[in-house]
Design an enzyme around this catalytic site. Structure first.
Site, PDB file in Angstrom:
ATOM      1  N   SER A   8       0.405  -2.028   0.025  1.00 26.98           N
ATOM      2  CA  SER A   8      -0.238  -1.189  -0.992  1.00 26.98           C
ATOM      3  C   SER A   8      -0.157   0.289  -0.597  1.00 26.98           C
ATOM      4  O   SER A   8      -0.253   1.165  -1.445  1.00 26.98           O
ATOM      5  CB  SER A   8      -1.703  -1.600  -1.145  1.00 26.98           C
ATOM      6  OG  SER A   8      -2.388  -1.412   0.087  1.00 26.98           O
ATOM      7  N   GLY A  40      -7.419  -4.097  -2.465  1.00 27.89           N
ATOM      8  CA  GLY A  40      -8.474  -5.014  -2.004  1.00 27.89           C
ATOM      9  C   GLY A  40      -9.637  -5.228  -2.939  1.00 27.89           C
ATOM     10  O   GLY A  40     -10.316  -6.247  -2.857  1.00 27.89           O
ATOM     11  N   CYS A  70       1.065  -6.961   3.940  1.00 34.72           N
ATOM     12  CA  CYS A  70      -0.228  -6.756   3.289  1.00 34.72           C
ATOM     13  C   CYS A  70      -0.898  -8.126   3.156  1.00 34.72           C
ATOM     14  O   CYS A  70      -0.344  -9.022   2.502  1.00 34.72           O
ATOM     15  CB  CYS A  70       0.004  -6.141   1.918  1.00 34.72           C
ATOM     16  SG  CYS A  70      -1.483  -5.965   0.924  1.00 34.72           S
ATOM     17  N   CYS A 180      -6.379  -6.956   7.879  1.00 40.18           N
ATOM     18  CA  CYS A 180      -5.821  -6.024   6.888  1.00 40.18           C
ATOM     19  C   CYS A 180      -4.916  -5.090   7.672  1.00 40.18           C
ATOM     20  O   CYS A 180      -5.309  -4.600   8.746  1.00 40.18           O
ATOM     21  CB  CYS A 180      -6.946  -5.238   6.208  1.00 40.18           C
ATOM     22  SG  CYS A 180      -6.351  -3.836   5.224  1.00 40.18           S
ATOM     23  N   THR A 181      -3.728  -4.837   7.153  1.00 38.70           N
ATOM     24  CA  THR A 181      -2.756  -4.062   7.940  1.00 38.70           C
ATOM     25  C   THR A 181      -3.123  -2.579   8.067  1.00 38.70           C
ATOM     26  O   THR A 181      -2.529  -1.860   8.858  1.00 38.70           O
ATOM     27  CB  THR A 181      -1.337  -4.203   7.346  1.00 38.70           C
ATOM     28  OG1 THR A 181      -1.372  -3.824   5.959  1.00 38.70           O
ATOM     29  CG2 THR A 181      -0.838  -5.623   7.477  1.00 38.70           C
ATOM     30  N   HIS A 182      -4.103  -2.128   7.292  1.00 38.45           N
ATOM     31  CA  HIS A 182      -4.588  -0.754   7.466  1.00 38.45           C
ATOM     32  C   HIS A 182      -5.488  -0.627   8.704  1.00 38.45           C
ATOM     33  O   HIS A 182      -5.708   0.479   9.193  1.00 38.45           O
ATOM     34  CB  HIS A 182      -5.407  -0.297   6.251  1.00 38.45           C
ATOM     35  CG  HIS A 182      -4.591   0.133   5.070  1.00 38.45           C
ATOM     36  ND1 HIS A 182      -3.913  -0.753   4.258  1.00 38.45           N
ATOM     37  CD2 HIS A 182      -4.348   1.373   4.557  1.00 38.45           C
ATOM     38  CE1 HIS A 182      -3.300  -0.083   3.293  1.00 38.45           C
ATOM     39  NE2 HIS A 182      -3.549   1.205   3.446  1.00 38.45           N
TER      40      HIS A 182
HETATM   41  N1  DGL Z   1      -3.104  -3.333   3.705  1.00 35.03           N
HETATM   42  C1  DGL Z   1      -3.570  -4.322   2.844  1.00 35.03           C
HETATM   43  C2  DGL Z   1      -3.972  -5.617   3.522  1.00 35.03           C
HETATM   44  O1  DGL Z   1      -3.439  -5.931   4.556  1.00 35.03           O
HETATM   45  C3  DGL Z   1      -4.371  -3.986   1.611  1.00 35.03           C
HETATM   46  C4  DGL Z   1      -5.307  -2.852   1.601  1.00 35.03           C
HETATM   47  C5  DGL Z   1      -5.725  -2.450   0.196  1.00 35.03           C
HETATM   48  O2  DGL Z   1      -4.887  -1.928  -0.517  1.00 35.03           O
HETATM   49  O3  DGL Z   1      -6.886  -2.692  -0.168  1.00 35.03           O
HETATM   50  O4  DGL Z   1      -4.768  -6.354   3.012  1.00 35.03           O
END
Ligand code: DGL
Length: 257
Positions: A8, A40, A70, A180-182
């Protein structure tokens, strides 16, 4: 041919970092869906539409494989996109399995987006892995917002985390899962709050290992030069300041490992 990476937003860069480390001789296309981030707290239908649009775009660029970097997109759309496209697709999954194995009697706390934690994929994973009922979970959607705003200030993030974790006894956790990858961008902030020795796990190494095994089994490893082309939704990133931002984020991940 190149490998497509999709998230995302900037979160997937934490997975791309690992790919560049393990597979330095591949070329990559990184697609950050900036027009639609965050995912999310969107509905499943909305996310599915965004994912198909992104993957259609990448499919036209002739990729040899796709990493859905993601967890949220994987939860809602991985089966649908696997049915539609001919190339192999690797998804993400919160690394609950290795975390449960590592804790030795302590509990595990999973952080992810609200959608990932609500979805049947995660519930199914827990029912398989959490046999001792030792896994708790907490949505931290605001971390995605912070990351997308390049807000990594220690005081801001640590106080946000402390507030969200106010009702938890942090001493009873042996591992924290970044689902979550963030979230790997906040590894140091999380480390600061939990007692020493708490293990922080993400699924990035495992995902890239899957990618590597899959490419090896296709006999299609090491075909490029380690080049990355970035897209913000369908717009190619050409601006120096944006390239510099992405490189900075990759270096930021390196520091937390
Ligand atoms: N980076 C994403 C994940 O691993 C999504 C974060 C988002 O856009 O809410 O879930």
């Amino acid at each position: 041919m190149r490998i497509g990476f999709f998230d995302s937003g900037i979160g997937g860069l934490s997975v791309l970092y690992e790919a560049l480390r393990q597979l330095p001789h591949e070329d990559y296309l990184y697609y950050a869906d900036d027009a639609n981030v965050p995912y999310g707290n969107k509905s499943k239908e909305e996310i599915r539409c965004c994912v198909f649009e992104a993957v259609d775009f990448l499919a036209k660029k002739d990729i040899k494989a796709l990493v859905v970097a993601c967890n949220t997109a994987t939860s809602v759309a991985i089966q649908d996109i696997r049915q539609k496209y001919g190339f192999p697709i690797i998804g993400m999954e919160p690394a609950v399995k290795p975390a449960v194995k590592s804790v030795d009697g302590k509990r595990v706390l999973v952080f992810a987006t609200p959608l990932t934690l609500r979805e049947s994929k995660f519930i199914g994973l827990l029912s398989q892995v959490d046999i001792h009922n030792a896994v708790d979970y907490l949505p931290l959607q605001e971390l995605v917002t912070f990351a997308e705003a390049y807000q990594f200030d220690r005081v801001v993030i640590v106080s946000y985390l402390k507030e969200r974790l106010m009702d938890y006894d942090l001493n009873c956790y042996g591992a924290v899962v970044l689902g979550c990858t963030h979230f790997p961008f906040f590894k140091d902030h999380i480390r600061e709050i939990f007692p020493e020795g708490t293990v922080i796990v993400d699924g990035n190494k495992g995902t890239v290992q899957n990618l590597k095994n899959m490419l090896a089994s296709m006999g299609r490893i090491h075909e490029g030069h380690g080049q990355v082309t970035y897209y913000r939704s369908s717009k190619r990133v050409m601006e120096d300041y944006m390239m510099e931002r992405y490189l900075k984020l990759l270096r930021q991940i390196e520091k937390t490992i």
